[in-house]
Scaffold this motif. Structure first.
Motif, short mmCIF file in Angstrom:
data_model
loop_
_atom_site.label_atom_id
_atom_site.label_comp_id
_atom_site.label_asym_id
_atom_site.label_seq_id
_atom_site.Cartn_x
_atom_site.Cartn_y
_atom_site.Cartn_z
N ALA A 233 0.83 -1.20 0.00
CA ALA A 233 0.00 0.00 0.00
C ALA A 233 0.87 1.26 0.00
N MET A 234 1.96 1.23 0.75
CA MET A 234 2.84 2.40 0.82
C MET A 234 3.64 2.58 -0.47
N MET A 235 3.96 1.49 -1.13
CA MET A 235 4.61 1.62 -2.44
C MET A 235 3.63 2.23 -3.44
N ALA A 236 2.39 1.84 -3.34
CA ALA A 236 1.37 2.34 -4.27
C ALA A 236 1.11 3.83 -4.07
N ASP A 237 1.10 4.28 -2.81
CA ASP A 237 0.80 5.71 -2.58
C ASP A 237 2.05 6.57 -2.46
N GLY A 238 3.22 5.95 -2.59
CA GLY A 238 4.46 6.71 -2.60
C GLY A 238 5.00 7.14 -1.25
N THR A 239 4.48 6.57 -0.16
CA THR A 239 4.94 6.98 1.17
C THR A 239 6.06 6.10 1.72
N ILE A 240 6.38 5.02 1.03
CA ILE A 240 7.44 4.14 1.53
C ILE A 240 8.79 4.83 1.38
N ALA A 242 13.23 4.91 1.45
CA ALA A 242 14.29 4.16 0.76
C ALA A 242 14.82 3.01 1.60
N THR A 243 14.64 3.06 2.90
CA THR A 243 15.11 1.99 3.77
C THR A 243 14.21 0.76 3.65
N ASN A 244 12.90 0.99 3.61
CA ASN A 244 11.95 -0.13 3.58
C ASN A 244 11.68 -0.68 2.19
N ARG A 245 11.83 0.13 1.17
CA ARG A 245 11.47 -0.30 -0.19
C ARG A 245 12.16 -1.60 -0.62
N PRO A 246 13.50 -1.73 -0.44
CA PRO A 246 14.14 -2.98 -0.91
C PRO A 246 13.57 -4.23 -0.25
N SER A 247 13.27 -4.15 1.05
CA SER A 247 12.72 -5.32 1.74
C SER A 247 11.36 -5.71 1.18
N ILE A 248 10.51 -4.73 0.92
CA ILE A 248 9.18 -5.03 0.38
C ILE A 248 9.29 -5.53 -1.05
N GLU A 249 10.21 -4.98 -1.81
CA GLU A 249 10.40 -5.47 -3.19
C GLU A 249 10.83 -6.92 -3.20
N ILE A 250 11.70 -7.30 -2.25
CA ILE A 250 12.12 -8.71 -2.16
C ILE A 250 10.93 -9.57 -1.72
N MET A 251 10.16 -9.09 -0.74
CA MET A 251 9.02 -9.87 -0.24
C MET A 251 7.95 -10.07 -1.30
N THR A 252 7.79 -9.09 -2.18
CA THR A 252 6.77 -9.20 -3.24
C THR A 252 7.30 -9.89 -4.49
N GLY A 253 8.61 -10.14 -4.51
CA GLY A 253 9.19 -10.78 -5.69
C GLY A 253 9.54 -9.79 -6.78
N ALA A 254 9.36 -8.48 -6.48
CA ALA A 254 9.69 -7.47 -7.50
C ALA A 254 11.19 -7.31 -7.62
N LYS A 255 11.92 -7.79 -6.62
CA LYS A 255 13.38 -7.68 -6.64
C LYS A 255 13.94 -8.95 -6.03
N SER A 256 14.87 -9.58 -6.70
CA SER A 256 15.46 -10.80 -6.17
C SER A 256 16.52 -10.45 -5.15
#
Length: 257
Positions: A233-240, A242-256
């Motif tokens: 949700a925070m990635m979608a609304d742009g509030t995430i 730079a510290t949290n983004r990589p972890s969520i990208e890995i968890m969603t499979g958007a980033k290996s």
């Protein structure tokens, strides 16, 4: 990852006169004498009795106020080496003031902020051992500040952020048992901040960081899903951040990774 204290005003200098307070004057009113009467403990244990500070200790505290202010100016200008020199010089006298009267929350808050600011400056220089050492010392003081000021979201968020960093350090060496208590304490604080300010991006990101950490150290069901859903949700609304983004990208499979 590290930030300087949030809008801290250094305490007013203590007055060296016959009517001087036994501890430094209140930050908001230098004319108000300090109360040196011990406050009874609520748990029935004897409270520590405040003692009068010596003239030399008062003079050292006054110098510490000046040094801390100079340290903040240096830190804001990007001179972290200059900042730590000033903070390191100031902290011993502030410690002494807190030891003289542990019930004086203004001085506890001053010490907590000085230790946090010093850690932030050391962190900016990559000296993580110093950061962790300063955080270890600062945590009890920040807990006391947060307890005394339960509606102060900024202080609560600083404490939660420090706890997350301590948890991250433990997790980095696979010490999940050591990391979990830090994340759990941070999670409780972060949930309170996010509930109080549901649209505040800082509070949301601190909560997300605590969820990501706690989901790796506990078997409690639902934490990983909560972190994942919140992160999406925070990635979608742009509030995430730079510290949290990589972890969520890995968890969603958007980033290996």
């Amino acid at each position: 990852m590290f930030a300087a204290p949030l809008a801290l005003a250094a305490p007013a200098m203590a007055q060296q006169t016959p009517a001087a307070p036994a501890a430094p004057a209140q930050p908001t009113d230098a004319t108000t004498p300090a109360d040196t009467t011990a406050t009874p403990a609520t748990d029935g244990t004897p409270a520590a009795t405040a003692r009068e500070m010596t003239p030399d200790e008062i003079a050292a505290f006054n110098q510490a106020v000046t040094d801390f202010t100079a340290g903040q100016s240096a830190q804001q200008a990007g001179d972290n080496a200059g900042a730590v020199a000033k903070y390191d010089a100031a902290i011993p006298a502030i410690r002494t003031a807190v030891e003289a009267d542990p019930s004086k929350i203004d001085n506890v808050n001053f010490l907590a902020n000085a230790l946090y600011a010093d850690a932030a400056a050391y962190g900016a220089m990559g000296q993580m051992d110093k950061v962790i050492s300063l955080y270890d010392e600062a945590l009890p003081y920040w807990r006391k500040v947060v307890e005394a000021k339960p509606e102060d979201t900024a202080s609560r968020n600083i404490l939660a952020g420090m706890l997350i960093q301590m948890g991250n350090q433990k997790l980095a060496v696979q010490d999940t048992d050591g990391a979990d208590p830090y994340y759990q304490e941070a999670l409780t604080l972060a949930r309170k901040s996010a509930a109080a300010q549901p649209t505040d991006a800082v509070s949301k990101n601190i909560l997300l960081s605590a969820l990501i950490g706690a989901s790796q150290t506990t078997t409690e069901e639902g934490l990983r899903d909560e972190a994942l859903n919140m992160g999406k949700a925070m990635m979608a609304d742009g509030t995430i951040d730079a510290t949290n983004r990589p972890s969520i990208e890995i968890m969603t499979g958007a980033k290996s990774g």
